[in-house]
Write an enzyme that holds these catalytic residues in place. Sequence first.
Site, PDB file in Angstrom:
ATOM      1  N   ASP A 479       0.851  -1.179   0.000  1.00  0.00           N
ATOM      2  CA  ASP A 479       0.000   0.000   0.000  1.00  0.00           C
ATOM      3  C   ASP A 479       0.896   1.241   0.000  1.00  0.00           C
ATOM      4  O   ASP A 479       2.055   1.180   0.420  1.00  0.00           O
ATOM      5  CB  ASP A 479      -0.900  -0.026   1.243  1.00  0.00           C
ATOM      6  N   LYS A 480       0.372   2.333  -0.502  1.00  0.00           N
ATOM      7  CA  LYS A 480       1.171   3.566  -0.550  1.00  0.00           C
ATOM      8  C   LYS A 480       1.058   4.364   0.749  1.00  0.00           C
ATOM      9  O   LYS A 480       2.035   4.542   1.459  1.00  0.00           O
ATOM     10  CB  LYS A 480       0.744   4.439  -1.730  1.00  0.00           C
TER      11      LYS A 480
END
Length: 772
Positions: A479-480
Amino acid sequence: MSYGKDDIEAPRSSGDIDDGGSSSSPFDIARTKDASVQRLKRWRQAALVLNASRRFRYTLDLKKEEEKEQVLRKIRGHVQVIRAAYLFKESAKKLKSELGIAPHPTSTTGEFQIGLELLSSIARDHNTATLQEKGGVEGIASLLETNLEKGIQGDDADLSRRTKAFGSNNYPRKKGRSFLMFVWDACKDLTLIILMVAAAASLVLGIKSEGIKEGWYDGGSIAFAVILVIVVTAISDYKQSLQFRDLNEEKRNIRLEVIRGGRRVEISIYDIVVGDVIPLNIGDQVPADGILIIGHSLAVDESSMTGESNIVEKNSKNPILISGCKVADGSGVMLVTAVGINTEWGLLMANISEDNGEETPLQVRLNGLATFIGIIGLSVAVIVLVVLLARYFSGHSRNPDGSVQFTAGKTKLSTAIDGAIKIVTVAVTIVVVAVPEGLPLAVTLTLAYSMRKMMADKALVRRLSACETMGSATTICSDKTGTLTMNQMTVVEAIIGGENIDPPHEKSKLKPILCSLLIEGVAQNTNGSVFVPEGSNNVEVSGSPTEKAILHWAVQLGMNFKAARAESSIIHVFPFNSDKKRGGVAVQTTESEIHIHWKGAAEIVLGCCTQYMDVNDHLIEMDEGKMNYFRRAIEDMASRSLRCVAIAYRLYEMEKVPTSEDLAHWSLPEDNLILLAIVGLKDPCRPGVKDAVKLCQKAGVKVKMVTGDNVKTATAIAVECGILNSYSEATEPYVIIEGKDFRAMQDEERLKIVEKISVLLNYYNSFLLVLI
């Protein structure tokens, strides 16, 4: 282990071997340094025995999940029986009251005007009749001394008083297995049982033939090795169970926000008390039983309690919230009425004991292989045993001097028994050397050590198999927000009224109408909150990172959060939706105007706008030139790794607002919007993330990013983190792809391009992670 001097399998004496003679024994080994052959033989035998652990232990149980489900169904049945008994008891009390028999006083608990039993029954039995009798959620809150807007006081005295009266949000855990139980499990290993029998036989035979002074060596060495294996296995399993117990406690210790004293504070789920006011958003787990105070399109998945997969809408007609359920859609605020063992979820969890004895995939395969080879070795040992016994008792076995070892009617019984026992010992030795049984034990110890090392690096390992799986990983899908970035957003750029405002919170350039509309939209269209302590200028902002950044920016523009929310009342809320990438709210102002505010992904909201308000409070038509200007501004922000959020609004006719009955299903108008502002939020990359990505790539592990941002922002972050080497890579087909495009492909196409994908622009393609 002792041998009779006439046995053909017995080795020659140490003196004979030292003199250089050869031996026909299959167990002879070469002499090493100055150690005697007999000593080397005994330690070799002990080393072989050390491999005898877990041969016929656990293998994959295909019915395990089905059995767990059956146990869960039984527990649910027991809970329903308890509930039925409780309802029967309540019916009896009601009948007594009708007959004029005074019931026991259960209406109060200590200093509170409502009792634990009655309060718990409201949610447990969905007793809306009692809820209405007590004045609804407002009446219950009054009895619990709770302010529905500010929550409870939250000081130590208040918390202690509530815990004493209504219990804590915890439930009793089943005691873990003791160390002796693990020892007993290790003793039940079939191979070790065989070795114990062999050790006993060897002791008896050795003491009989060589005397107690020297005859106990062989049997004692086997017994020592068996005990060592049992202790090491038991200690390993016991430590693993303790680790799982600690990890499960950490897993259950969820952090969440509650409203206490008018502010949002983050606490442990264990610290929730009856009377707490808790905000709920999509994805949250309902932490305790309670009543809905206010909800906006709130829907809850109650399958964990009812077994039904239907999503249940929660509103004033169905306000009961059950702990353990998940919020599937919308948002809301709840009042806690029961915690811990007084909830159905707590009762269910108290009767469930998590099985921590599951094995990793590698252990399952190794143990399966060991069992298969063990069966082959056992079969060979049985065949050898039968052949040697047949040869021995038929007179075909001879001593080195050529004499027959057994002659019917002539050989003494004790000699015959000694010979038979030696043959049995040979068969047992074949079983011992057949399989390298130390390998599964070594795998367990290695994985347990890896888990401990990962925990030291602040990595929570929920399952032991995760250590093994990570060792075989070829791709990491990350995930960012909050993983590659620090999840600490700030507004660093703002286009307000069609102009770039620098700095973004410069209020002097804005006219009153534009500023007031901005503040109204930010204050009402949010799940966060702003709290200003009395006598202090320090502003406390809570909510998601994006919400906190925008609220901070609005405060710098001069927003008084409490006053802004008081100047208009919320009619209907459309919670932020990841599919539409925007959220909206309809409010009624003091002038009886209806304002509909939208906030979300800049390119999405901009596409719904037909006008914009300039810095002089004038409404300007959104022509093609101005639309392109805003689009270029959004692309420029995104190229600098900024998250772009647009804020817009529109007026709405009062007569078109649905009645209260249809209001819950009203779809807020999202056309003909007026653009107020576009803000750029910066979420800096974590220090060292680029080096970590390079390290993974150097080790042959591909790193892919999964995000909900637009293409430009995702590309900038990917380049900044090192997932993409340059912006030119993003132009190649399929390096960056949206989830909807990936879903539209056939399976064969997906398999062809999945290796090329570096950035996925959709959170809801979890099957891609499995595919990779």
